[in-house]
Scaffold this motif. Structure first.
Motif, mmCIF file in Angstrom:
data_model
loop_
_atom_site.group_PDB
_atom_site.id
_atom_site.type_symbol
_atom_site.label_atom_id
_atom_site.label_comp_id
_atom_site.label_asym_id
_atom_site.label_seq_id
_atom_site.Cartn_x
_atom_site.Cartn_y
_atom_site.Cartn_z
ATOM 1 N N LEU A 1 -74.374 6.038 23.319
ATOM 2 C CA LEU A 1 -74.012 7.329 23.897
ATOM 3 C C LEU A 1 -74.635 7.498 25.273
ATOM 4 O O LEU A 1 -75.818 7.191 25.494
ATOM 5 C CB LEU A 1 -74.487 8.465 23.006
ATOM 6 C CG LEU A 1 -73.678 8.770 21.739
ATOM 7 C CD1 LEU A 1 -74.356 9.912 20.960
ATOM 8 C CD2 LEU A 1 -72.249 9.178 22.106
ATOM 9 N N ALA B 1 -74.747 14.429 22.042
ATOM 10 C CA ALA B 1 -73.470 14.806 21.433
ATOM 11 C C ALA B 1 -73.750 15.703 20.242
ATOM 12 O O ALA B 1 -74.748 15.527 19.528
ATOM 13 C CB ALA B 1 -72.692 13.569 21.004
ATOM 14 N N GLN C 1 -68.066 17.117 17.536
ATOM 15 C CA GLN C 1 -67.495 16.807 18.849
ATOM 16 C C GLN C 1 -66.574 15.591 18.723
ATOM 17 O O GLN C 1 -66.954 14.574 18.133
ATOM 18 C CB GLN C 1 -68.621 16.519 19.847
ATOM 19 C CG GLN C 1 -68.168 16.332 21.271
ATOM 20 C CD GLN C 1 -69.373 16.202 22.217
ATOM 21 O OE1 GLN C 1 -70.520 16.476 21.838
ATOM 22 N NE2 GLN C 1 -69.104 15.747 23.427
ATOM 23 N N MET D 1 -67.725 9.095 26.640
ATOM 24 C CA MET D 1 -69.024 9.452 26.070
ATOM 25 C C MET D 1 -69.885 8.221 25.837
ATOM 26 O O MET D 1 -71.082 8.358 25.554
ATOM 27 C CB MET D 1 -68.824 10.163 24.708
ATOM 28 C CG MET D 1 -68.122 11.515 24.827
ATOM 29 S SD MET D 1 -67.645 12.165 23.201
ATOM 30 C CE MET D 1 -69.238 12.324 22.396
#
Length: 339
Positions: free
Chosen positions: A323, A327, A331, A337
């Motif tokens: 990531l 997050a 989501q 991302m």
């Protein structure tokens, strides 16, 4: 003329029991049921058979509705008086129905021409009556021909009789000439073969009880459905055993219209009305609050509804990715991302 497909015909046959007021009531009820047309049968007993009361002039089949009847008397009972034709046709027309008939001999064709009928039906038992077919063809009007019992050769001969005269619009009906007909004897797949080797539009003259065969025929592309009609089966009528009452005919009309509408067109990817439903497909979502730098594993993600994340097919591709930022649970996972 054939604005609706299938074009649905209520066959009055002899179910009027020689009662003119009953015949008129039948036409009113047929119109209310939503059919497109009513059909009569035009003959006199003396043009159908001889008044002989023994041997082959008696109905002898064990399973026949008319077993034991003399043919002449049976046709006399079932016939529609010729003087009824014009007022019944006019009544049907006033109710928005097409009105026509099946002639059973040359004099009937001549008579129906004086009434300027818009089309003709050749009954299955008359499909081998080439002089009759030629006489109808000479009118130049559309023709519907039932093919019950007929071999391919006989069907081709009947078509040739028409085409030798003119280019009348021609529709052929699959028909099982037993009364009533068993549903398992209907053999509706014959319709497609019939259309294939003749090049004609096809439909169904249905003598089964109920509406299943008519709906199935519609799904197979029938352009015409013909069904015998009666106000009340329990009151009798020569064809009442395989005829539909008004409420049943209304159900048949509705079901055939719905079956036709359901055919639509070849469509992939969903119809316009389905597009909004695509949001309820599954996709990949974050299943827990995660910090930036987390290496994604099966514990961090879940394939769920709705579809705002990556498609499930990318599951193997995202496992092990890192990531870029924090997050939140719930989501949708997207490519931007991940590093």
């Amino acid at each position: 003329m054939f604005q609706n497909t299938p074009f649905i015909i209520a066959e009055l046959s002899g179910n009027h029991d020689q009662d003119f007021e009953l015949a008129k009531s039948m036409i009113h009820a047929a119109a209310k049921a939503g059919v497109d047309a009513i059909k009569l049968q035009t003959y006199k007993p003396e043009t159908m058979t001889l008044d002989i009361r023994h041997g082959e002039f008696m109905v002898s089949e064990e399973n026949s509705l008319w077993r034991g009847n003399n043919l002449y008397d049976l046709y006399a009972k079932a016939s529609t008086p010729w003087e009824w034709h014009q007022p019944l046709f006019e009544l049907a027309n006033s109710l928005g129905l097409v009105a026509f008939s099946s002639p059973f001999d040359l004099s009937a064709v001549d008579f129906l021409e004086t009434l300027d009928v818009p089309l003709y039906k050749i009954a299955s038992f008359e499909l081998t009556d080439i002089p009759l077919i030629q006489a109808v063809a000479r009118t130049g009007k559309p023709m519907i021909m039932s093919t019950g019992m007929a071999s391919k050769k006989e069907i081709q001969e009947a078509i040739a009789a028409v085409r030798g005269i003119g280019d009348n619009p021609l529709i052929l009906l699959k028909c099982t000439s037993t009364y009533p007909a068993k549903i398992e004897d209907t053999n509706l797949v014959t319709m497609n073969d019939l259309a294939g080797f003749t090049g004609c539009s096809v439909g169904l003259s249905d003598h089964t009880q109920g509406l299943a065969a008519a709906v199935a025929a519609t799904a197979l592309g029938a352009t015409v459905i013909e069904k015998h009609f009666v106000l009340d089966r329990s009151a009798g009528g020569v064809d009442s055993a395989f005829s539909m009452e008004p409420d049943e005919m209304a159900d048949l009309v509705s079901a055939c219209r719905a079956a036709k509408a359901s055919l639509g067109a070849v469509t992939y990817g969903g119809s316009d009305s389905e597009q909004a439903s695509k949001k309820y497909r599954r996709s990949i979502y974050v299943a827990a609050d995660l910090d930036a730098g987390t290496v994604l594993s099966e514990q961090h993600l879940q394939i769920i509804r709705p579809s705002y994340g990556l498609e499930p097919k990318h599951w193997p591709d995202v496992l092990g990715k890192t990531l870029k930022a924090d997050a939140k649970k719930g989501q949708p996972l997207t490519w931007d991302m991940m590093a």
